[in-house]
Design a protein around this motif. Structure first.
Motif, PDB file in Angstrom:
ATOM      1  N   LEU A 261       0.893  -1.053  -0.092  1.00 15.99           N
ATOM      2  CA  LEU A 261       0.005  -0.093  -0.110  1.00 15.99           C
ATOM      3  C   LEU A 261       0.903   1.331   0.040  1.00 15.99           C
ATOM      4  O   LEU A 261       0.462   2.280  -0.689  1.00 15.99           O
ATOM      5  CB  LEU A 261      -0.919   0.051   1.201  1.00 15.99           C
ATOM      6  N   GLY A 262       1.971   1.105   0.718  1.00 12.58           N
ATOM      7  CA  GLY A 262       2.839   2.382   0.991  1.00 12.58           C
ATOM      8  C   GLY A 262       3.618   2.859  -0.272  1.00 12.58           C
ATOM      9  O   GLY A 262       3.570   3.878  -0.679  1.00 12.58           O
ATOM     10  N   ILE A 263       4.055   1.991  -1.151  1.00 15.13           N
ATOM     11  CA  ILE A 263       4.815   2.194  -2.659  1.00 15.13           C
ATOM     12  C   ILE A 263       3.786   3.138  -3.364  1.00 15.13           C
ATOM     13  O   ILE A 263       4.433   4.187  -3.865  1.00 15.13           O
ATOM     14  CB  ILE A 263       5.147   1.079  -3.220  1.00 15.13           C
ATOM     15  N   PRO A 264       2.590   2.741  -3.555  1.00 17.49           N
ATOM     16  CA  PRO A 264       1.659   3.760  -4.340  1.00 17.49           C
ATOM     17  C   PRO A 264       1.548   5.072  -3.758  1.00 17.49           C
ATOM     18  O   PRO A 264       1.476   5.883  -4.424  1.00 17.49           O
ATOM     19  CB  PRO A 264       0.387   2.725  -4.468  1.00 17.49           C
ATOM     20  N   MET A 265       1.420   4.881  -2.434  1.00 23.05           N
ATOM     21  CA  MET A 265       1.241   6.068  -1.613  1.00 23.05           C
ATOM     22  C   MET A 265       2.315   7.124  -1.973  1.00 23.05           C
ATOM     23  O   MET A 265       2.315   8.174  -2.334  1.00 23.05           O
ATOM     24  CB  MET A 265       1.244   5.887  -0.230  1.00 23.05           C
ATOM     25  N   ILE A 266       3.639   6.564  -1.619  1.00 21.36           N
ATOM     26  CA  ILE A 266       4.702   7.404  -1.977  1.00 21.36           C
ATOM     27  C   ILE A 266       4.723   7.912  -3.314  1.00 21.36           C
ATOM     28  O   ILE A 266       5.155   9.101  -3.653  1.00 21.36           O
ATOM     29  CB  ILE A 266       6.130   6.599  -1.703  1.00 21.36           C
ATOM     30  N   LEU A 267       4.519   7.136  -4.346  1.00 22.02           N
ATOM     31  CA  LEU A 267       4.671   7.384  -5.557  1.00 22.02           C
ATOM     32  C   LEU A 267       3.671   8.584  -6.048  1.00 22.02           C
ATOM     33  O   LEU A 267       3.818   9.506  -6.766  1.00 22.02           O
ATOM     34  CB  LEU A 267       4.427   6.309  -6.579  1.00 22.02           C
ATOM     35  N   LEU A 268       2.379   8.575  -5.367  1.00 19.89           N
ATOM     36  CA  LEU A 268       1.362   9.501  -5.547  1.00 19.89           C
ATOM     37  C   LEU A 268       2.018  10.656  -4.978  1.00 19.89           C
ATOM     38  O   LEU A 268       1.959  11.738  -5.713  1.00 19.89           O
ATOM     39  CB  LEU A 268       0.211   8.936  -4.764  1.00 19.89           C
ATOM     40  N   ALA A 269       2.580  11.006  -3.723  1.00 21.28           N
ATOM     41  CA  ALA A 269       3.125  12.052  -3.110  1.00 21.28           C
ATOM     42  C   ALA A 269       3.992  12.754  -4.039  1.00 21.28           C
ATOM     43  O   ALA A 269       4.060  13.923  -4.338  1.00 21.28           O
ATOM     44  CB  ALA A 269       3.648  11.595  -1.905  1.00 21.28           C
ATOM     45  N   VAL A 270       4.913  11.733  -4.568  1.00 24.49           N
ATOM     46  CA  VAL A 270       6.006  12.135  -5.665  1.00 24.49           C
ATOM     47  C   VAL A 270       5.319  12.819  -6.638  1.00 24.49           C
ATOM     48  O   VAL A 270       5.615  14.072  -7.255  1.00 24.49           O
ATOM     49  CB  VAL A 270       7.076  11.308  -6.013  1.00 24.49           C
ATOM     50  N   VAL A 271       4.269  12.083  -7.495  1.00 23.36           N
ATOM     51  CA  VAL A 271       3.670  12.552  -8.674  1.00 23.36           C
ATOM     52  C   VAL A 271       3.103  14.083  -8.062  1.00 23.36           C
ATOM     53  O   VAL A 271       3.061  15.023  -8.859  1.00 23.36           O
ATOM     54  CB  VAL A 271       2.552  11.788  -9.187  1.00 23.36           C
ATOM     55  N   LEU A 272       2.498  14.013  -7.013  1.00 23.29           N
ATOM     56  CA  LEU A 272       1.674  15.534  -6.508  1.00 23.29           C
ATOM     57  C   LEU A 272       2.947  16.490  -6.435  1.00 23.29           C
ATOM     58  O   LEU A 272       2.563  17.483  -6.950  1.00 23.29           O
ATOM     59  CB  LEU A 272       0.962  15.079  -5.285  1.00 23.29           C
ATOM     60  N   LEU A 273       3.901  16.301  -5.795  1.00 24.24           N
ATOM     61  CA  LEU A 273       4.970  17.165  -5.679  1.00 24.24           C
ATOM     62  C   LEU A 273       5.394  18.026  -7.026  1.00 24.24           C
ATOM     63  O   LEU A 273       5.482  18.963  -7.139  1.00 24.24           O
ATOM     64  CB  LEU A 273       5.947  16.569  -4.935  1.00 24.24           C
ATOM     65  N   VAL A 274       5.783  16.903  -8.033  1.00 24.05           N
ATOM     66  CA  VAL A 274       6.230  17.405  -9.219  1.00 24.05           C
ATOM     67  C   VAL A 274       4.886  18.112  -9.911  1.00 24.05           C
ATOM     68  O   VAL A 274       5.525  19.225 -10.570  1.00 24.05           O
ATOM     69  CB  VAL A 274       6.510  16.198 -10.156  1.00 24.05           C
ATOM     70  N   ARG A 275       3.896  17.744  -9.929  1.00 23.76           N
ATOM     71  CA  ARG A 275       2.886  18.682 -10.345  1.00 23.76           C
ATOM     72  C   ARG A 275       2.515  19.849  -9.664  1.00 23.76           C
ATOM     73  O   ARG A 275       2.374  20.905 -10.341  1.00 23.76           O
ATOM     74  CB  ARG A 275       1.572  17.841 -10.498  1.00 23.76           C
ATOM     75  N   TYR A 276       2.742  19.890  -8.247  1.00 18.29           N
ATOM     76  CA  TYR A 276       2.569  21.176  -7.717  1.00 18.29           C
ATOM     77  C   TYR A 276       3.602  22.000  -8.081  1.00 18.29           C
ATOM     78  O   TYR A 276       3.078  23.237  -8.267  1.00 18.29           O
ATOM     79  CB  TYR A 276       2.552  20.757  -6.190  1.00 18.29           C
ATOM     80  N   GLN A 277       4.655  21.720  -8.405  1.00 19.08           N
ATOM     81  CA  GLN A 277       5.876  22.683  -8.725  1.00 19.08           C
ATOM     82  C   GLN A 277       5.547  23.326  -9.998  1.00 19.08           C
ATOM     83  O   GLN A 277       5.472  24.452 -10.123  1.00 19.08           O
ATOM     84  CB  GLN A 277       7.104  21.763  -8.904  1.00 19.08           C
ATOM     85  N   ARG A 278       4.991  22.427 -11.140  1.00 21.18           N
ATOM     86  CA  ARG A 278       4.583  23.127 -12.230  1.00 21.18           C
ATOM     87  C   ARG A 278       3.445  24.059 -11.936  1.00 21.18           C
ATOM     88  O   ARG A 278       3.350  24.931 -12.480  1.00 21.18           O
ATOM     89  CB  ARG A 278       4.035  21.957 -13.256  1.00 21.18           C
ATOM     90  N   VAL A 279       2.560  23.611 -11.187  1.00 20.95           N
ATOM     91  CA  VAL A 279       1.116  24.566 -11.067  1.00 20.95           C
ATOM     92  C   VAL A 279       1.597  26.010 -10.107  1.00 20.95           C
ATOM     93  O   VAL A 279       1.296  26.721 -10.599  1.00 20.95           O
ATOM     94  CB  VAL A 279       0.289  23.630 -10.068  1.00 20.95           C
ATOM     95  N   SER A 280       2.458  25.773  -9.255  1.00 17.98           N
ATOM     96  CA  SER A 280       3.064  26.776  -8.486  1.00 17.98           C
ATOM     97  C   SER A 280       3.821  27.776  -9.699  1.00 17.98           C
ATOM     98  O   SER A 280       3.716  28.896  -9.537  1.00 17.98           O
ATOM     99  CB  SER A 280       3.801  26.544  -7.481  1.00 17.98           C
ATOM    100  N   GLU A 281       4.398  27.167 -10.473  1.00 20.19           N
ATOM    101  CA  GLU A 281       5.245  27.873 -11.341  1.00 20.19           C
ATOM    102  C   GLU A 281       4.204  28.823 -12.441  1.00 20.19           C
ATOM    103  O   GLU A 281       4.406  29.931 -12.588  1.00 20.19           O
ATOM    104  CB  GLU A 281       6.109  27.129 -12.552  1.00 20.19           C
ATOM    105  N   VAL A 282       3.317  28.049 -12.860  1.00 19.32           N
ATOM    106  CA  VAL A 282       2.164  28.803 -13.724  1.00 19.32           C
ATOM    107  C   VAL A 282       1.634  30.047 -12.779  1.00 19.32           C
ATOM    108  O   VAL A 282       1.377  31.007 -12.948  1.00 19.32           O
ATOM    109  CB  VAL A 282       1.102  27.778 -13.931  1.00 19.32           C
ATOM    110  N   LEU A 283       1.182  29.564 -11.485  1.00 17.63           N
ATOM    111  CA  LEU A 283       0.593  30.436 -10.358  1.00 17.63           C
ATOM    112  C   LEU A 283       1.312  31.608 -10.095  1.00 17.63           C
ATOM    113  O   LEU A 283       0.856  32.918 -10.018  1.00 17.63           O
ATOM    114  CB  LEU A 283      -0.064  29.746  -9.188  1.00 17.63           C
TER     115      LEU A 283
END
Ligand SMILES: *[C@@H]1O[C@H](CO)[C@@H](O)[C@H](O)[C@H]1NC(C)=O
Ligand SMILES: *[C@@H]1O[C@H](CO)[C@@H](O)[C@H](O)[C@H]1NC(C)=O
Ligand SMILES: *[C@@H]1O[C@H](CO)[C@@H](O)[C@H](O)[C@H]1NC(C)=O
Ligand SMILES: *[C@@H]1O[C@H](CO)[C@@H](O)[C@H](O)[C@H]1NC(C)=O
Ligand SMILES: *[C@@H]1O[C@H](CO)[C@@H](O)[C@H](O)[C@H]1NC(C)=O
Ligand SMILES: *[C@@H]1O[C@H](CO)[C@@H](O)[C@H](O)[C@H]1NC(C)=O
Ligand SMILES: *[C@@H]1O[C@H](CO)[C@@H](O)[C@H](O)[C@H]1NC(C)=O
Length: 335
Positions: A261-283
């Protein structure tokens, strides 16, 4: 099978009495079930004294028939394959005095394998083997109760577990056409270890003390009838294998679950972080360039903040001097 036990006992005793006066049968006798013979009997009829082919006759007298759980009836005897020999096989299954199944074949003497329908599995099997060699023939007639031929299916519902240093195995009675009496069954347990299989009579569980909980146990069971319930019983097939893992592995199950269960959670967190960075770059781009429409509003906002935190400065005054009324209004608010 359809007969009730009391009926069968009476009948077989009567047969024993009548045996002396019975009439002979031959291979083509259409009323083989009408003839009275005792169960388990073996009759021999010969054109001439048997001594010329005694060996062959002995072989066909060693015939063994088995009825497997798949309704397969197998009859076999030591091979008599020989150029100058012909063997006729006649099989009838009788329900009381009526034949419910007939089979005949003429060949060189191999085994017979037949698949029966449920309604063809009845009370008595009459098997006649007639061996012909040159000018002489000998017929051997076996009369057996079908219940004597049953080979059991393996036990079902097998469970095994190790607790407090003991390995406990439990199972359910194998399904039998003939009896549900647990004292009629005998079992053999193969524990996948080096020791001999354990033999058990009339019990549906077994406990092995002092087992090493760090070992993996592979348990399988087979069954047969007790000699009291069937002559020369044959072992069933082995059951499927039940595997008991060491308890160490069992403890790991939560770990395995949390990892999976943990591995997908960590992957999800990483994906969200990466995406958040892009989003914040735009915002929040490094150099904010608000649309001209909002510049005025933003500047005004800045001014108001300054007014709240610090006294107004000269440049502020200059910027806002066009908007006197606003300026005054804000000054009043701040006072
Ligand atoms: C033996 O077989 C012959 C020929 O089929 C038959 O006539 C005779 O009655 C049989 N005898 C016995 C005792 O079965
Ligand atoms: C055995 O077979 C022979 C010929 O194959 C036949 O003549 C004889 O009657 C048969 N005997 C019995 C008892 O069926
Ligand atoms: C078996 O053969 C006997 C004698 O020929 C006959 O009476 C009976 O009906 C047959 N039974 C079946 C199920 O074919
Ligand atoms: C029954 O006999 C057939 C043919 O000889 C053989 O292939 C089959 O394995 C036998 N069945 C059993 C359950 O022994
Ligand atoms: C299987 O075993 C369980 C307990 O060991 C028992 O309650 C259940 O009736 C059994 N099922 C069959 C089909 O025998
Ligand atoms: C054995 O028990 C089952 C279920 O309880 C039943 O259906 C079956 O007829 C019984 N068989 C015999 C031979 O008593
Ligand atoms: C089972 O393994 C553990 C550690 O892996 C060990 O401490 C323990 O003594 C072992 N038990 C037996 C019965 O060998």
């Amino acid at each position: 099978m359809k007969l009730f036990p009391v009926h069968s006992i009476l009948w077989s005793s009567l047969l024993l009495v009548l045996l002396a006066s019975q009439s002979g049968t031959d291979a083509s006798n259409p009323d083989v079930c009408q003839d009275t013979r005792s169960y388990g009997s073996l009759e021999r009829n010969s054109s001439k004294p048997v001594d010329h082919h005694t060996e062959i006759v002995k072989k066909i007298e060693d015939v063994v028939c088995r009825l497997y759980p798949t309704n397969k009836l197998n009859c076999s005897w030591p091979s008599i394959l020989q150029e100058d020999i012909q063997l006729s096989v006649f099989i009838s299954i009788c329900d009381d005095k009526k034949a419910v199944f007939n089979f005949s074949s003429v060949d060189k003497g191999g085994p017979v394998s037949l698949t029966l329908l449920e309604q063809e599995i009845s009370d008595v099997l009459i098997l006649q083997l007639n061996v012909t060699q040159h000018d002489r023939w000998t017929a051997v007639i076996h009369t057996v109760k079908m219940s004597e031929l049953e080979v059991l299916p393996p036990p079902t519902n097998i469970s095994a577990s190790v607790r407090d240093g003991s390995l406990t195995v439990k199972w359910s009675l194998p399904h039998s056409r003939e009896t549900n009496d647990s004292s009629c069954f005998q079992y053999e347990l193969d524990m996948g270890d080096q020791e001999n299989p354990r033999q058990l009579d009339g019990e549906e569980s077994y406990t092995e003390q002092n087992v090493d909980p760090n070992l993996t146990y592979k348990v399988r069971i087979r069954a047969r009838k007790e000699e009291d319930c069937q002559e020369q019983p044959e072992w069933s097939d082995w059951s499927h294998t039940v595997i008991v893992e060491p308890s160490v592995h069992k403890l790991n199950i939560p770990v395995i679950i949390s990892i999976s269960l943990g591995i997908p959670m960590i992957l999800l967190a990483v994906v969200l972080l990466v995406r958040y960075q892009r989003v914040s770059e735009v915002l929040f781009p490094p150099i904010p360039r608000p649309p001209p429409k909002y510049i005025y509003f933003l500047e005004k906002n800045e001014t108001s903040n300054l007014f709240h935190t610090a006294p107004p400065t000269e440049p502020m005054e200059e910027i806002t001097e066009v908007e006197d009324t606003e300026e005054n209004h804000e000054k009043t608010l701040s006072n």
